[in-house]
Each structure stands twice: as C-alpha cells, then as structure tokens.
Design an enzyme around this catalytic site. Structure first.
Site, short mmCIF file in Angstrom:
data_model
loop_
_atom_site.label_atom_id
_atom_site.label_comp_id
_atom_site.label_asym_id
_atom_site.label_seq_id
_atom_site.Cartn_x
_atom_site.Cartn_y
_atom_site.Cartn_z
N ARG A 159 73.93 28.94 -17.44
CA ARG A 159 75.30 28.54 -17.69
C ARG A 159 75.95 29.52 -18.65
NH1 ARG A 159 75.01 23.52 -20.78
NH2 ARG A 159 75.77 24.62 -22.62
N HIS B 79 79.19 23.48 -22.14
CA HIS B 79 78.79 22.34 -21.32
C HIS B 79 80.01 21.65 -20.74
CE1 HIS B 79 76.45 18.86 -20.04
NE2 HIS B 79 77.34 18.10 -20.63
N TYR C 268 75.00 25.85 -31.35
CA TYR C 268 73.57 25.66 -31.08
C TYR C 268 72.91 26.81 -30.33
CZ TYR C 268 75.49 24.02 -26.60
OH TYR C 268 76.18 23.92 -25.42
#
Length: 362
Positions: free
Chosen positions: A253, A257, A266
């Site tokens: 990805r 998200h 993160y």
C-alpha cells in the site's frame, strides 16, 4: 504450495496482446478513479476514502480472472475490483456519499462491501456451500460430495489484517470441510492499518494457513496483474471442482489506510521489501508492455482520454442523484424505533423546521 509467478515473455503466458492491453486499460481506470476519489474527499465532497494506490495490479488481475457469473465478496478497499467487474463508478461514489450501494440497479453478482473486518469471509463460504446445496437439489450433475464441475464460484477479498479475526478461521474451516467452491483472496500489503505484518502472525506466510483447513494455499506477485489473473483463474477452476484455495497476493500500500489515517506516525521510512513488491504496478506494467511491443504512446493517450471522460460522467451522475430523505436513516433500520433514536429523529424534524429546509443537498 507457495509460489511466486514473476513477469515472463507475453508469449509464455495464456494471454494475448489484446488481453494485455485490456488489463492495462483497467489499471489506468483504477488508478485514475482512486486519484479522483481522493481529490473529491479532500474538498469535502464525501466524508472518507480508502486509497488503494499500489494495489491496482492485484485487484484488477483478480477481477479479470472471474467469470461473469462468479460472485465477488468485496470490502471497502476493493473498489478497483468492482470497477473492473463493471460496477458503475458513480455507484461507488454514491455509496461513499451515503446512498444505496447499487444505485443504478446494475446486476453484477457482487455482495455489498463489507466495512467490518473479515465479516464477509463466512458469508462467502456460506454462499459457496449454498451453491453446492442448490446443485444437489436440482440434481444437475452433482457429485457425491456436492461439488460442481463447471458452475459459479465465489471470490472473497480481504486484507492481511483480516486473518487475525475469528471470521477468517471459521470461514476457511467451513469451506474446507464442505468443499465450498470459494477462493479466499488475501491482499497482503504489509500493514493492517498501523500494525505491521510481523505483528499479525508468526507464520512464515499467510498462504500456508490453508494447510490447517485441508486445501491449497499459494502466493503470487500482486504487482504483476497477469500473474495474479493466471493464478486466480487456476484457483477458481480448482474451487469449481470442490477444492477451495487461499491466494496470498503480495503487494504494498503506497498511501494511507484511509483519508483519516496518518501513516507517518507508524511507518518507517523504508521497509525491507524486494523492489518487485514496492514498485508502482501501473508504471511497471506499462514498461513491461512496451518491452513486449504491445503498447505505444497513441494507445496510452487514448486510454487516458477515455478514462477522464468516464470519470467526469461518473461524478456528474453522482452529483445529479436525488439525495433522498434524511429520515431514511431512522425509518429503515427498526420496525419499532428505540427511544434514543426517536429523540434524534424528533431533533432532526425540529432542525429542518427551524431552518426551513425543504430539500436536502449533499
């Protein structure tokens, strides 16, 4: 069995030059739709959007492997799959604006998108089992185990995070025991929101989890759309014969998200992943087709112009749709409205009256 199918000469694949170009067209449509949807969300046109940039090769390849009457069980991120399955772009946009998902009345055999993680997996196994039961009842060539030879199959899409849910294990267990004609398509993009794959499972691969349920698990290069298409087609053929398959599509990805996520909080600056997994699938595939002499500048420009027109039409269609009655969020949920929701409905009536709102505009 785990295997990675890398790029090969086109003549060594089961696909023609026309197949390869059609796949490219769908990749461009998927990428352009994601970019347009993201831009629309950023200006407040819809509340949220789950980007899939970097996963187009995986989703398009899997969708094109399906027969017209196969059932897709999608999630909120598998919009590239739905577009490749001829779900109108405007329907996906309207869904993101709170409208009915099948607004245009299209009859593509897709279940509604699952937003809760992994809930669609038992549903997909159950529909596969129902297909077997139906064949038994009809008696049209059913075998002793109820599995069919050449009828519809089910493809269930989910991310690697879904494999940590109980629904994953329950769905695969039922499919294995009852020979459901179901392919479980796990798109492993290395992140379940903010949780890296190594914190999800101690298994060497996700594909090997199929061993526990008595059927085959395979890996595929998810950024190679032809490899995905070939692998998923073989898996669907196996499922039609009563042998479910778990396909782990290895991709990455590139973005957040969702539009409410900040991956910089993160995600490390660099992940130790091979280049084939982090390379842009559209750029990689276009370069491959040019090397195979099946793609040129004229075709690329033609596709881009065509897709831009499709996107403009989809947005116009979505914007012109009747927004519906806001009371629907209350009236279509419960037979007898609970007290708390009754209070909220009364507040809405009061708000609309105070502001003399005659029509609701999104």
């Amino acid at each position: 069995m785990n295997r990675i199918i890398g790029e090969r000469d086109l003549s060594e694949t089961p696909f023609s030059a026309d197949d390869a170009r059609a796949t490219y067209r769908e990749l461009v449509r998927a990428r352009a739709f994601d970019e347009r949807a993201l831009a629309l969300q950023r200006r407040g046109w819809m509340s949220s959007w789950p980007p899939y940039r970097g996963q187009e090769g995986s989703q398009v390849g899997a969708a094109l492997a399906m027969a017209d009457d196969d059932w897709l069980f999608p999630t909120y991120r598998s919009n590239a799959m739905q577009i490749a399955r001829d779900v109108p772009m405007s329907d996906i946009l309207l869904f993101r604006r709170g409208m009915p998902e099948f607004h245009s009345g299209h009859d593509v055999p897709n279940f509604p998108q699952a937003v809760p993680i992994a809930t669609q997996i038992p549903h997909a196994a159950g529909v596969g089992m129902a297909m077997n039961y139906e064949k038994r009842v009809k008696g049209d060539g059913a075998r002793d185990d109820g599995a069919g030879d050449d009828d519809s199959a089910v493809l269930c899409y989910f991310g690697d995070g879904a494999t940590s849910e109980g629904d994953f294990h329950e769905g695969l267990n039922f499919a294995g025991v009852f020979d459901a004609p179901t392919v479980f398509f796990c798109e492993n993009n290395e992140w379940a929101i903010s949780l890296p794959r190594e914190r999800q499972t101690a298994s060497d691969t996700i594909a090997q989890k199929a061993d526990a349920y008595g059927f085959e698990g395979v890996q595929v290069d998810g950024n190679d759309p032809l490899a995905v298409r070939e692998t998923v087609a073989e898996a669907l053929d196996s499922a039609r014969d009563g042998d479910p398959v778990l396909v782990e599509s290895l991709t990455y990805r590139q973005g957040a998200h969702t539009t409410s996520d900040d991956p910089s909080q993160y995600e490390e600056a660099a992940r130790e992943l091979p280049d084939w997994r982090t390379a842009d699938p559209l750029e990689r595939y276009e370069e491959y087709l040019r090397e195979q002499d099946v793609l040129d500048d004229e075709f690329v420009a033609e596709v881009e112009d065509e897709v831009d027109a499709q996107l403009d039409e989809a947005v116009e269609t979505a914007e012109s749709a009747d927004p519906g009655d806001p009371h629907d969020v209350f009236d279509r949920v419960y037979e007898d409205l609970p007290p708390k929701l009754s209070e909220q409905k009364a507040w809405l009536d009061s708000f609309l009256a105070d502001h003399d709102v005659q029509e609701i505009d999104h």
